[in-house]
Design an enzyme around this catalytic site. Structure first.
Site, PDB file in Angstrom:
ATOM      1  N   CYS A   1      -3.612   7.892   5.035  1.00 38.81           N
ATOM      2  CA  CYS A   1      -3.428   7.123   3.806  1.00 38.81           C
ATOM      3  C   CYS A   1      -4.524   7.442   2.793  1.00 38.81           C
ATOM      4  CB  CYS A   1      -3.431   5.628   4.106  1.00 38.81           C
ATOM      5  SG  CYS A   1      -2.069   5.090   5.162  1.00 38.81           S
TER       6      CYS A   1
ATOM      7  N   GLU B   1       0.876  -1.176   0.000  1.00 42.36           N
ATOM      8  CA  GLU B   1       0.000   0.000   0.000  1.00 42.36           C
ATOM      9  C   GLU B   1       0.906   1.216   0.000  1.00 42.36           C
ATOM     10  OE1 GLU B   1      -2.701   2.892   2.588  1.00 42.36           O
ATOM     11  OE2 GLU B   1      -2.708   0.818   3.296  1.00 42.36           O
TER      12      GLU B   1
END
Length: 460
Positions: A264, A230
């Protein structure tokens, strides 16, 4: 090789924590211990593993009064927000609840002649490299399901949140998880790369920058080690003409600014239908002007410093470049803005995709807002990015949102909300955001491998 890792507090620039790094030899011994312990751990009943992991989670919760100020010192999040235990517990609890079904054998047939089925078996040793921005929640995304699935885990946490791995290890060990089953390590980049290249691990989960992801792929090249990555994001919001304007402004601006923009799936660019654009910007500016930038240990502070001076420097440069190129900055410098880690949150209009602030990941408290005339223009702009983590759509029309969602290149589509990780859904991305997926039943699939059984029965 670095001799130690140093966490510099963004509050005042002082050294908050320092730890010696392991040598390659010592780090290899850690991985070897994890491998030796894995088969016995996997042989334990699934419910026993679940119970031990959840006891560890509860032990982390018992530390929360110590963890909250510690996080403020390490990465600047104001103490008024109370830490991460709510999300940490929610994610681990969901993965515990679905484990029996997610890891159950898939029966193909069982008749007089054959028994055929597929098992989910653990990879072996899982290496988790966790980021600093939500250091407990991002780590537990992989740690909990990896352990529940029967893997052993080696955790390397970010230098900015140096003490998080130690706390997790203490909590899990105190709960009864064997010390070799879950280990926290302090490693430099070179040692990390050598371990991966030497096949010390069977699966690597990395959350961090695109550059860090490339380094992981380079280290793993030719080893066939599984990777879950990620990486960066540049998440868009799109506000349509029929949206609940107040809800859209409140949610998207919070999504852009919370945790000093260091999320994020934070909102980094917003596209608003031209009929609502002026009203949206006016309300957004009023919200941000109401923030209190200051020391995160002060309960009145609503926005603390960015986690590191160098992070703030990059955001300042993006803002300055955009203004030089014609963007309008709407927020005047706040009194506590020190030109270093304490950074005034900023709203920009008159922005274009030629500007770095609308193209590169900012990961800070800045958002650009652009008017759009219709869905086609909004879709084109949302897809004009190297990243694809989440997109937030705002409309009262579910069918319209679903059509737009199908056209947007992203890992998650939100409707009338943003910046939330639902553990029941796969956390994933596309393009430079990475590959793989965490949480949900798919998270278990990525932390295990399928093993097929084709059993011919002996008949007389």
């Amino acid at each position: 090789m670095e001799q130690h890792l140093t966490c510099v507090s963004p509050i005042d620039g002082s050294i908050f924590a320092q730890r010696d790094v392991l040598t390659v030899t010592a780090a290899t011994e850690v991985a070897d211990k994890a491998r030796a312990a894995q088969s016995a751990w996997a042989a334990r009943p699934l419910q026993e593993r679940i119970d031990l992991v959840m006891a560890g989670v509860a032990a982390v919760g018992a530390m929360n009064d110590e963890i909250v100020p510690e996080l403020a010192h390490m990465m600047g999040r104001p103490i008024r927000y109370g830490g991460e235990f709510g999300g940490f517990n929610e994610r681990a609890s969901h993965m515990a609840e679905i484990a029996q079904d997610a890891l159950a054998d898939i029966e193909v047939s069982d008749d007089a002649t054959f028994k055929r089925y597929i098992k989910r078996v653990p990879h072996g040793v899982v290496f988790v490299v966790a980021p600093w921005n939500y250091p407990y929640m991002t780590a537990i995304n992989t740690v909990a399901p990896a352990l529940i699935a029967g893997n052993t885990v080696v955790l390397k946490h970010a230098t900015q949140t140096l003490l998080v791995g130690e706390r997790l290890a203490k909590a899990f060990h105190d709960a009864g998880i064997p010390s070799d089953v879950f280990q926290n390590v302090f490693l430099d980049h070179d040692t990390t790369a050598q371990l991966i290249a030497n096949r010390a691990f069977d699966f690597v989960n990395f959350t961090g920058s695109v550059g860090g992801g490339k380094a992981m792929e380079k280290a793993a090249a030719g080893t066939f080690t599984g990777l879950g990555l990620e990486l960066g994001g540049k998440d868009p919001g799109y506000v349509m003409e029929d949206a609940d304007l107040d809800a859209a402004v409140d949610t998207l601006i919070d999504g852009a600014m919370f945790n000093a923009g260091q999320c994020c799936c934070g909102i980094e660019r917003i596209y608003v239908h031209e009929s609502l654009f002026d009203a949206f910007v006016e309300k957004a500016v009023a919200i941000v002007n109401g923030y209190t930038l200051g020391n995160p240990m002060d309960p009145d502070t609503t926005m603390g410093p960015m986690a590191n001076v160098r992070f703030a420097k990059d955001v300042r440069e993006q803002i300055a470049e955009a203004v030089t190129d014609g963007a309008t900055a709407h927020i005047a410098a706040m009194p506590k803005d020190d030109g270093a880690a304490y950074l005034t949150p900023q709203i920009l209009t008159n922005v274009t995709h030629d500007m770095r602030v609308m193209r590169d990941e900012s990961f800070g408290p800045v958002v650009g807002i652009m008017p759009v005339k219709d869905d086609a223009e909004a879709i084109r702009l949302m897809n004009d990015s190297n990243f694809g983590l989440t997109a937030s759509l705002w409309t009262r029309d579910l069918d319209r949102a679903m059509r737009i969602g199908d056209a947007v290149e992203t890992g998650t589509v939100f409707l009338n909300r943003a910046d939330y990780l639902d553990p029941g859904l796969c956390w994933t991305g596309c393009k430079d955001t990475g590959r793989g997926g965490g949480l949900s039943i798919i998270g278990y699939h990525n932390l295990t491998r399928p093993k097929s059984y084709h059993m011919k029965k002996v008949t007389i």
